[in-house]
Design a protein around this motif. Sequence first.
Motif, PDB file in Angstrom:
ATOM      1  N   CYS A  62       0.837  -1.203   0.000  1.00 44.70           N
ATOM      2  CA  CYS A  62       0.000   0.000   0.000  1.00 44.70           C
ATOM      3  C   CYS A  62       0.868   1.247   0.000  1.00 44.70           C
ATOM      4  CB  CYS A  62      -0.933   0.006   1.202  1.00 44.70           C
ATOM      5  SG  CYS A  62      -2.102   1.392   1.206  1.00 44.70           S
ATOM      6  N   GLU A  63       0.602   2.118  -0.958  1.00 44.69           N
ATOM      7  CA  GLU A  63       1.367   3.346  -1.117  1.00 44.69           C
ATOM      8  C   GLU A  63       1.136   4.356   0.007  1.00 44.69           C
ATOM      9  OE1 GLU A  63       1.514   4.654  -5.561  1.00 44.69           O
ATOM     10  OE2 GLU A  63      -0.335   3.512  -5.272  1.00 44.69           O
ATOM     11  N   HIS A  64       0.084   4.225   0.754  1.00 42.48           N
ATOM     12  CA  HIS A  64      -0.205   5.207   1.808  1.00 42.48           C
ATOM     13  C   HIS A  64       0.916   5.276   2.838  1.00 42.48           C
ATOM     14  CE1 HIS A  64      -4.828   5.186   0.993  1.00 42.48           C
ATOM     15  NE2 HIS A  64      -4.172   5.980   0.176  1.00 42.48           N
ATOM     16  N   GLY A  65       1.581   4.159   3.073  1.00 42.34           N
ATOM     17  CA  GLY A  65       2.746   4.169   3.947  1.00 42.34           C
ATOM     18  C   GLY A  65       2.442   4.351   5.425  1.00 42.34           C
ATOM     19  N   CYS A  66       1.261   3.972   5.879  1.00 39.23           N
ATOM     20  CA  CYS A  66       0.916   4.117   7.300  1.00 39.23           C
ATOM     21  C   CYS A  66       1.857   3.263   8.144  1.00 39.23           C
ATOM     22  CB  CYS A  66      -0.534   3.704   7.535  1.00 39.23           C
ATOM     23  SG  CYS A  66      -1.714   4.615   6.504  1.00 39.23           S
ATOM     24  N   VAL A  67       2.533   3.886   9.080  1.00 39.23           N
ATOM     25  CA  VAL A  67       3.572   3.188   9.830  1.00 39.23           C
ATOM     26  C   VAL A  67       3.019   2.044  10.654  1.00 39.23           C
ATOM     27  CG1 VAL A  67       3.410   4.754  11.812  1.00 39.23           C
ATOM     28  CG2 VAL A  67       5.551   3.530  11.362  1.00 39.23           C
ATOM     29  N   TYR A  68       1.775   2.143  11.074  1.00 39.85           N
ATOM     30  CA  TYR A  68       1.174   1.160  11.977  1.00 39.85           C
ATOM     31  C   TYR A  68       0.467   0.015  11.256  1.00 39.85           C
ATOM     32  CZ  TYR A  68      -2.646   4.158  10.556  1.00 39.85           C
ATOM     33  OH  TYR A  68      -3.530   4.882   9.796  1.00 39.85           O
ATOM     34  N   CYS A  69       0.490  -0.032   9.939  1.00 36.80           N
ATOM     35  CA  CYS A  69      -0.344  -0.974   9.181  1.00 36.80           C
ATOM     36  C   CYS A  69      -0.058  -2.422   9.561  1.00 36.80           C
ATOM     37  CB  CYS A  69      -0.129  -0.772   7.683  1.00 36.80           C
ATOM     38  SG  CYS A  69      -1.160  -1.860   6.673  1.00 36.80           S
ATOM     39  N   PHE A  70      -1.088  -3.117  10.038  1.00 36.61           N
ATOM     40  CA  PHE A  70      -0.902  -4.499  10.464  1.00 36.61           C
ATOM     41  C   PHE A  70      -0.719  -5.463   9.297  1.00 36.61           C
ATOM     42  CE2 PHE A  70      -5.523  -3.990  10.025  1.00 36.61           C
ATOM     43  CZ  PHE A  70      -5.844  -5.093   9.251  1.00 36.61           C
ATOM     44  N   ALA A  71      -0.927  -4.987   8.057  1.00 40.46           N
ATOM     45  CA  ALA A  71      -0.739  -5.844   6.883  1.00 40.46           C
ATOM     46  C   ALA A  71       0.715  -5.901   6.436  1.00 40.46           C
ATOM     47  CB  ALA A  71      -1.612  -5.351   5.732  1.00 40.46           C
ATOM     48  N   PHE A  86       7.048  -2.674   1.333  1.00 41.89           N
ATOM     49  CA  PHE A  86       5.583  -2.768   1.429  1.00 41.89           C
ATOM     50  C   PHE A  86       4.919  -1.562   0.785  1.00 41.89           C
ATOM     51  CE2 PHE A  86       1.605  -1.852   3.717  1.00 41.89           C
ATOM     52  CZ  PHE A  86       0.926  -3.043   3.528  1.00 41.89           C
ATOM     53  N   GLU A  87       5.583  -0.395   0.862  1.00 44.44           N
ATOM     54  CA  GLU A  87       5.020   0.838   0.327  1.00 44.44           C
ATOM     55  C   GLU A  87       5.363   1.064  -1.141  1.00 44.44           C
ATOM     56  OE1 GLU A  87       6.355   4.056   2.789  1.00 44.44           O
ATOM     57  OE2 GLU A  87       6.387   2.785   4.579  1.00 44.44           O
ATOM     58  N   SER A  88       6.441   0.450  -1.617  1.00 38.18           N
ATOM     59  CA  SER A  88       6.944   0.780  -2.949  1.00 38.18           C
ATOM     60  C   SER A  88       6.923  -0.379  -3.935  1.00 38.18           C
ATOM     61  CB  SER A  88       8.371   1.322  -2.838  1.00 38.18           C
ATOM     62  OG  SER A  88       9.236   0.344  -2.268  1.00 38.18           O
ATOM     63  N   LYS A  89       6.881  -1.612  -3.463  1.00 35.87           N
ATOM     64  CA  LYS A  89       6.838  -2.769  -4.358  1.00 35.87           C
ATOM     65  C   LYS A  89       5.449  -3.394  -4.259  1.00 35.87           C
ATOM     66  CE  LYS A  89      11.801  -3.556  -4.228  1.00 35.87           C
ATOM     67  NZ  LYS A  89      12.912  -4.510  -3.973  1.00 35.87           N
ATOM     68  N   LEU A  90       4.591  -2.944  -5.154  1.00 31.02           N
ATOM     69  CA  LEU A  90       3.178  -3.306  -5.097  1.00 31.02           C
ATOM     70  C   LEU A  90       2.856  -4.428  -6.070  1.00 31.02           C
ATOM     71  CD1 LEU A  90       1.725   0.319  -5.163  1.00 31.02           C
ATOM     72  CD2 LEU A  90       2.510  -0.975  -3.176  1.00 31.02           C
ATOM     73  N   PHE A  91       1.761  -5.121  -5.784  1.00 34.71           N
ATOM     74  CA  PHE A  91       1.259  -6.175  -6.651  1.00 34.71           C
ATOM     75  C   PHE A  91      -0.224  -5.932  -6.885  1.00 34.71           C
ATOM     76  CE2 PHE A  91       4.969  -7.740  -4.567  1.00 34.71           C
ATOM     77  CZ  PHE A  91       5.611  -8.558  -5.478  1.00 34.71           C
ATOM     78  N   MET A  92      -0.677  -6.126  -8.101  1.00 41.35           N
ATOM     79  CA  MET A  92      -2.080  -5.938  -8.412  1.00 41.35           C
ATOM     80  C   MET A  92      -2.623  -7.176  -9.119  1.00 41.35           C
ATOM     81  SD  MET A  92      -2.115  -3.448 -11.781  1.00 41.35           S
ATOM     82  CE  MET A  92      -3.827  -3.835 -12.093  1.00 41.35           C
ATOM     83  N   GLY A 184      -0.210  17.582  11.056  1.00 38.66           N
ATOM     84  CA  GLY A 184       1.192  17.241  11.262  1.00 38.66           C
ATOM     85  C   GLY A 184       1.372  15.784  11.624  1.00 38.66           C
ATOM     86  N   LEU A 185       0.553  15.300  12.541  1.00 33.46           N
ATOM     87  CA  LEU A 185       0.616  13.894  12.931  1.00 33.46           C
ATOM     88  C   LEU A 185       0.268  12.993  11.756  1.00 33.46           C
ATOM     89  CD1 LEU A 185       0.864  11.592  14.956  1.00 33.46           C
ATOM     90  CD2 LEU A 185      -1.479  12.092  15.727  1.00 33.46           C
ATOM     91  N   ALA A 186      -0.781  13.367  11.018  1.00 32.91           N
ATOM     92  CA  ALA A 186      -1.180  12.567   9.863  1.00 32.91           C
ATOM     93  C   ALA A 186      -0.055  12.512   8.832  1.00 32.91           C
ATOM     94  CB  ALA A 186      -2.445  13.142   9.239  1.00 32.91           C
ATOM     95  N   ARG A 187       0.643  13.611   8.635  1.00 32.58           N
ATOM     96  CA  ARG A 187       1.704  13.678   7.635  1.00 32.58           C
ATOM     97  C   ARG A 187       2.838  12.712   7.957  1.00 32.58           C
ATOM     98  NH1 ARG A 187       2.937  14.657   2.406  1.00 32.58           N
ATOM     99  NH2 ARG A 187       5.043  15.510   2.165  1.00 32.58           N
ATOM    100  N   THR A 188       3.201  12.603   9.228  1.00 37.26           N
ATOM    101  CA  THR A 188       4.306  11.720   9.592  1.00 37.26           C
ATOM    102  C   THR A 188       3.866  10.270   9.752  1.00 37.26           C
ATOM    103  OG1 THR A 188       3.975  12.155  11.971  1.00 37.26           O
ATOM    104  CG2 THR A 188       5.513  13.582  10.787  1.00 37.26           C
ATOM    105  N   MET A 189       2.641  10.053  10.196  1.00 36.03           N
ATOM    106  CA  MET A 189       2.167   8.700  10.499  1.00 36.03           C
ATOM    107  C   MET A 189       1.565   8.003   9.279  1.00 36.03           C
ATOM    108  SD  MET A 189      -0.155   7.581  13.774  1.00 36.03           S
ATOM    109  CE  MET A 189      -1.548   8.618  13.339  1.00 36.03           C
ATOM    110  N   GLU A 190       0.948   8.785   8.392  1.00 34.61           N
ATOM    111  CA  GLU A 190       0.294   8.252   7.183  1.00 34.61           C
ATOM    112  C   GLU A 190       0.733   9.115   6.000  1.00 34.61           C
ATOM    113  OE1 GLU A 190      -3.794   7.331   9.717  1.00 34.61           O
ATOM    114  OE2 GLU A 190      -3.506   9.236   8.685  1.00 34.61           O
ATOM    115  N   PRO A 191       2.018   9.074   5.632  1.00 35.99           N
ATOM    116  CA  PRO A 191       2.625  10.096   4.771  1.00 35.99           C
ATOM    117  C   PRO A 191       1.998  10.296   3.402  1.00 35.99           C
ATOM    118  CG  PRO A 191       4.055   8.161   4.965  1.00 35.99           C
ATOM    119  CD  PRO A 191       2.982   8.020   5.994  1.00 35.99           C
ATOM    120  N   ARG A 192       1.427   9.247   2.804  1.00 37.48           N
ATOM    121  CA  ARG A 192       0.877   9.411   1.460  1.00 37.48           C
ATOM    122  C   ARG A 192      -0.620   9.128   1.407  1.00 37.48           C
ATOM    123  NH1 ARG A 192       5.879   7.798   1.306  1.00 37.48           N
ATOM    124  NH2 ARG A 192       5.399   5.595   1.558  1.00 37.48           N
ATOM    125  N   ALA A 193      -1.263   9.157   2.556  1.00 40.27           N
ATOM    126  CA  ALA A 193      -2.718   9.006   2.606  1.00 40.27           C
ATOM    127  C   ALA A 193      -3.370  10.387   2.519  1.00 40.27           C
ATOM    128  CB  ALA A 193      -3.135   8.314   3.902  1.00 40.27           C
TER     129      ALA A 193
END
Length: 344
Positions: A62-71, A86-92, A184-193
């Motif tokens: 997932c490109e969103h890059g959420c640091v906490y993502c359980f996936a 996980f954020e940059s090598k995607l599969f579709m 600010g928190l969203a930007r660091t924790m979920e950078p591309r969401a």
Amino acid sequence: MSNPTGRYEPLARVAFDDGWQSLEELPPFTTTVATDTARKVITRNESPDISFDRSINPYRGCEHGCVYCFARPTHAYLGLSPGLDFESKLFMKPDAPELLARELAAKGYAPKTIAIGTNTDPYQPIERKTGLMRRILEVLEAAGHPVGIVTKSDLILRDVDILARMAERRLVRVALSVTTLDRGLARTMEPRAPTPPRRLAALRGLAEAGVPTTVMVAPVIPAINDAEIERILDAAAAAGVESAGYVLLRLPLEVRDLFQDWLRTHYPDRERRVFTLMRQMRGGKDYDATFGRRMTGSGPYAWMLGRRFETACARLGLNLSRTPLTTEHFVPPRDPTARQLELF
């Protein structure tokens, strides 16, 4: 975000700064997309603490890059890192709509709500190019099959025409995760969401179109965003949601170290406090995967979070009723091979 070696790999590689490479020499961050050649698209589960027994995940990673993502740990199954990989090598799954139609048409298939977005976000940025999710919705709409969608993205409004039609027949429900209202928190924790205001706008747009909407305060992280529970619910209620839910931070496998590194970088003064409270809610461990406790935790602090959430929902009139989805409209898609035989 670091890029630790996957847990199944025989060798581990650790990057460090030896002083010879400047930041200007670092390669640009790029995203690659590979094809997932799965033969089936509907995944089954028997977990007793979730409300669905089948799901679809059009993408891995997932490109969103959420640091906490359980996936994140699932990328280790592919020989990749749960970190940046996980954020940059995607599969579709480009043929997911066709596979779905085939599975819905199978003899003996019994319809029941399909969940989409429970692992990785179906409306992550790559969806703008592929349109994969829209094609899946077209199959479900044509078959009269109910679906529940979870996302962080306002890109879902692109498909509001389909969703509105499905909502008229009680075939869809959408949940958006709003983790914080702090940009600010969203930007660091979920950078591309998408930003919190865009998610709230998506909730409003869906509600105005007649689509049943839920806000997910997820994950709740003690000493980071738990103070925002009431504010998030207030904002979501003003946007027109009918229900709400929350999930306590989950730290399985590699997610634990990735999240701890993030804390040390952005909130070093809170690292010990966060993990102390998490262990209080996880039976002394960093994570407890026990069914029935993994979503909400246990102990006094977890109890307090639950009561705060319930009190705020009661005050706002949330969760008083929930629009039920139905399978009464289901008509199995026609088998493409059967259409070919009709030519003879």
